[in-house]
Design an enzyme around this catalytic site. Structure first.
Site, PDB file in Angstrom:
ATOM      1  N   CYS A   1       0.819  -1.219   0.000  1.00 23.03           N
ATOM      2  CA  CYS A   1       0.000   0.000   0.000  1.00 23.03           C
ATOM      3  C   CYS A   1       0.848   1.263   0.000  1.00 23.03           C
ATOM      4  CB  CYS A   1      -0.933  -0.002   1.206  1.00 23.03           C
ATOM      5  SG  CYS A   1      -2.003  -1.446   1.258  1.00 23.03           S
TER       6      CYS A   1
ATOM      7  N   HIS B   1      -3.572   7.171   2.915  1.00 20.29           N
ATOM      8  CA  HIS B   1      -3.934   5.840   2.441  1.00 20.29           C
ATOM      9  C   HIS B   1      -5.328   5.503   2.985  1.00 20.29           C
ATOM     10  CE1 HIS B   1      -3.987   1.749   1.433  1.00 20.29           C
ATOM     11  NE2 HIS B   1      -3.594   1.259   2.596  1.00 20.29           N
TER      12      HIS B   1
ATOM     13  N   ASN C   1      -9.948  -0.378   0.570  1.00 20.27           N
ATOM     14  CA  ASN C   1      -8.498  -0.220   0.484  1.00 20.27           C
ATOM     15  C   ASN C   1      -8.040  -0.773  -0.870  1.00 20.27           C
ATOM     16  OD1 ASN C   1      -5.740  -0.499   0.684  1.00 20.27           O
ATOM     17  ND2 ASN C   1      -5.754  -1.354   2.752  1.00 20.27           N
TER      18      ASN C   1
HETATM   19  O1  UT7 Z   1      -2.974  -1.120   4.021  1.00 16.15           O
HETATM   20  C1  UT7 Z   1      -2.872  -1.621   5.296  1.00 16.15           C
HETATM   21  C2  UT7 Z   1      -3.902  -2.683   5.350  1.00 16.15           C
HETATM   22  N1  UT7 Z   1      -4.454  -3.041   6.563  1.00 16.15           N
HETATM   23  C3  UT7 Z   1      -4.980  -2.231   7.510  1.00 16.15           C
HETATM   24  O2  UT7 Z   1      -4.894  -1.032   7.523  1.00 16.15           O
HETATM   25  C4  UT7 Z   1      -5.719  -2.943   8.579  1.00 16.15           C
HETATM   26  C5  UT7 Z   1      -5.588  -2.305   9.931  1.00 16.15           C
HETATM   27  N2  UT7 Z   1      -6.507  -2.955  10.841  1.00 16.15           N
HETATM   28  C6  UT7 Z   1      -7.830  -2.721  10.807  1.00 16.15           C
HETATM   29  O3  UT7 Z   1      -8.313  -1.954  10.011  1.00 16.15           O
HETATM   30  C7  UT7 Z   1      -8.701  -3.418  11.827  1.00 16.15           C
HETATM   31  O4  UT7 Z   1      -7.877  -4.128  12.747  1.00 16.15           O
HETATM   32  C8  UT7 Z   1      -9.745  -4.399  11.216  1.00 16.15           C
HETATM   33  C9  UT7 Z   1     -10.822  -3.597  10.476  1.00 16.15           C
HETATM   34  C10 UT7 Z   1      -9.070  -5.339  10.246  1.00 16.15           C
HETATM   35  C11 UT7 Z   1     -10.422  -5.201  12.305  1.00 16.15           C
HETATM   36  O5  UT7 Z   1     -11.035  -4.327  13.231  1.00 16.15           O
HETATM   37  P1  UT7 Z   1     -10.810  -4.527  14.812  1.00 16.15           P
HETATM   38  O6  UT7 Z   1     -11.598  -3.513  15.489  1.00 16.15           O
HETATM   39  O7  UT7 Z   1      -9.317  -4.523  15.034  1.00 16.15           O
HETATM   40  O8  UT7 Z   1     -11.428  -5.956  15.047  1.00 16.15           O
HETATM   41  P2  UT7 Z   1     -10.749  -7.245  15.688  1.00 16.15           P
HETATM   42  O9  UT7 Z   1      -9.773  -7.848  14.740  1.00 16.15           O
HETATM   43  O10 UT7 Z   1     -10.295  -6.899  17.062  1.00 16.15           O
HETATM   44  O11 UT7 Z   1     -11.995  -8.204  15.800  1.00 16.15           O
HETATM   45  C12 UT7 Z   1     -13.078  -7.919  16.700  1.00 16.15           C
HETATM   46  C13 UT7 Z   1     -14.128  -8.979  16.513  1.00 16.15           C
HETATM   47  C14 UT7 Z   1     -13.575 -10.395  16.534  1.00 16.15           C
HETATM   48  O12 UT7 Z   1     -14.545 -11.233  17.180  1.00 16.15           O
HETATM   49  P3  UT7 Z   1     -14.338 -11.666  18.704  1.00 16.15           P
HETATM   50  O13 UT7 Z   1     -13.025 -12.401  18.742  1.00 16.15           O
HETATM   51  O14 UT7 Z   1     -14.327 -10.402  19.498  1.00 16.15           O
HETATM   52  O15 UT7 Z   1     -15.528 -12.528  18.965  1.00 16.15           O
HETATM   53  C15 UT7 Z   1     -13.515 -10.779  15.080  1.00 16.15           C
HETATM   54  O16 UT7 Z   1     -13.622 -12.157  14.865  1.00 16.15           O
HETATM   55  O17 UT7 Z   1     -14.751  -8.806  15.238  1.00 16.15           O
HETATM   56  C16 UT7 Z   1     -14.725 -10.067  14.535  1.00 16.15           C
HETATM   57  N3  UT7 Z   1     -14.657  -9.780  13.125  1.00 16.15           N
HETATM   58  C17 UT7 Z   1     -15.759  -9.554  12.370  1.00 16.15           C
HETATM   59  N4  UT7 Z   1     -17.062  -9.555  12.685  1.00 16.15           N
HETATM   60  C18 UT7 Z   1     -17.916  -9.275  11.674  1.00 16.15           C
HETATM   61  C19 UT7 Z   1     -13.553  -9.659  12.328  1.00 16.15           C
HETATM   62  N5  UT7 Z   1     -13.925  -9.375  11.068  1.00 16.15           N
HETATM   63  C20 UT7 Z   1     -15.276  -9.299  11.065  1.00 16.15           C
HETATM   64  C21 UT7 Z   1     -16.232  -9.034  10.071  1.00 16.15           C
HETATM   65  N6  UT7 Z   1     -17.532  -9.022  10.432  1.00 16.15           N
HETATM   66  N7  UT7 Z   1     -15.905  -8.758   8.810  1.00 16.15           N
END
Ligand code: UT7
Length: 344
Positions: free
Chosen positions: A113, A253, A283
């Site tokens: 990215c 970004h 993204n």
């Molecule tokens: O170019 C660089 C590319 N990447 C990035 O910039 C990514 C940076 N990170 C992020 O944007 C965020 O970490 C995410 C959007 C990927 C995830 O958000 P988060 O607030 O960090 O969520 P998390 O990974 O802590 O997950 C929270 C919960 C989990 O469930 P439990 O364990 O609390 O029961 C996940 O399993 O949300 C769940 N989860 C979802 N639920 C519904 C993860 N993905 C999804 C989904 N829909 N798509």
């Protein structure tokens, strides 16, 4: 006055096919509310059967060349930022050069990215030294091919797109003013494709374990992104003798609205300072910043003389930022493009 690389043309290409959050909710266990509140993304574009990495890059490049009024025969160098090539060999820039009918060197920059800002900075060096006069800098990703549509934590984030600029020597003080490029390969495993390369070649095992798709530790990338976003903006502004608040527009970004909001808070800036279009495209990796830049110009958000800050972060883990002053070209073309109907 130092010879600078000015953005004199811009163009974009996004596939027609729209994949909404509700569409994704039919594919994996997710919903519009979760995706919107955690990322700000509402929909993204996904390639159709006729879209290839090369075709998308060429479409964006042609539009940029039309705006800059340069012909393929006048292009001195093509730099393509990409991590989703049509083939592993040769690199995508060679296909783009051939399709455009240009007869110039063509270089591919693979920095995830952060790739397009790396490419912009690389290209600007050739202008500043006087080696070249007309350079195409393209960001293109057909990243949907590397997404695991059974993994809800990654497939909701990304989309396909291309965008391009033409760089030419500035006649005034417009152009790339300062930059910062960075890499922390020790964190590579937080965002990577574990299978299909020479260390873990394509095999039945790789396919069975779905290791040819992007794997991401979202929380670690989030922490890295907010840290680098703020330090990079401060550093590139300072190099230009400015404070972040002095930048007229920041084009970040487009990974996650929460990352932008969090960084804005740390920088003490209002969200009005930031251009955001991730709700429409998600993204798009190396295409993300140029796509936002093109739309910012087309929507009249940048005027001649405006100083913009661009900041990217992503796989590597890597980061890259640049301060760019816009020139007269923006005034000449922007209103027309808006009337043309957002050029989708
Ligand atoms: O170019 C660089 C590319 N990447 C990035 O910039 C990514 C940076 N990170 C992020 O944007 C965020 O970490 C995410 C959007 C990927 C995830 O958000 P988060 O607030 O960090 O969520 P998390 O990974 O802590 O997950 C929270 C919960 C989990 O469930 P439990 O364990 O609390 O029961 C996940 O399993 O949300 C769940 N989860 C979802 N639920 C519904 C993860 N993905 C999804 C989904 N829909 N798509």
């Amino acid at each position: 006055m130092k010879r600078r690389a000015e953005i004199t043309g811009w163009g974009k290409y996004v596939p027609e096919k729209v994949l909404t959050n509700n569409d994704l909710a039919k594919m994996v266990d997710t919903n519009d509310e979760w995706i919107t509140s955690r990322t700000g993304i509402k929909e993204r574009r996904i390639r159709t059967d006729t879209d290839t990495t090369t075709s998308m890059a060429v479409a964006a490049a042609r539009e940029a060349m039309t705006v800059a009024e340069v012909d393929a025969s006048e292009i001195d160098l093509i730099v393509v930022a990409n991590s989703s090539p049509d083939y592993l060999l040769p690199a995508p820039a060679n296909f783009v050069q051939h399709e455009l009918g240009a007869s110039c060197p063509a270089l591919t920059v693979a920095a995830g990215c952060s790739g397009w800002v790396y490419a912009l900075v690389t290209a600007s060096q050739f202008i500043e030294t006087g080696a070249y006069n007309n350079i195409l800098v393209i960001g293109v990703e057909l990243i949907s091919y590397a997404l695991d549509y059974t993994d809800r934590s990654t497939c909701i984030l990304f989309g396909d797109a291309a965008a391009a600029v033409v760089l030419q020597p500035s006649t005034g003080d417009a152009g790339v003013m300062t930059f910062e490029l960075g890499s922390d390969g020790g964190q590579a495993h937080h965002l990577w494709v574990p299978g299909g390369g020479t260390r873990n070649p394509v095999s039945q095992n790789v396919v069975d374990n779905r290791e040819m798709y992007i794997r991401m530790n979202g929380q670690e990338v989030f922490k890295f992104a907010t840290r680098k976003f703020t330090s990079c903006i401060k550093n590139i502004a300072e190099q230009a003798g400015m404070k972040p608040a002095d930048l007229d527009l920041i084009i970040p970004h487009q990974a996650n609205l929460r990352i932008i909001e969090y960084a804005a808070g740390l920088l003490g800036l209002s969200m009005d300072k930031f251009f955001v279009n991730l709700h429409k495209y998600g993204n798009t990796s190396a295409a993300s910043i140029p796509l936002a830049l093109v739309e910012a110009i087309q929507e009249g958000r940048v005027k001649p003389g405006d100083v913009t800050g661009m900041v990217a972060f992503g796989s590597g883990l890597s980061w890259a930022g640049a301060v760019v002053r816009m020139g007269e070209a923006v005034a000449k073309v922007a209103p027309q493009s808006v009337v043309a109907g957002v050029m989708q």
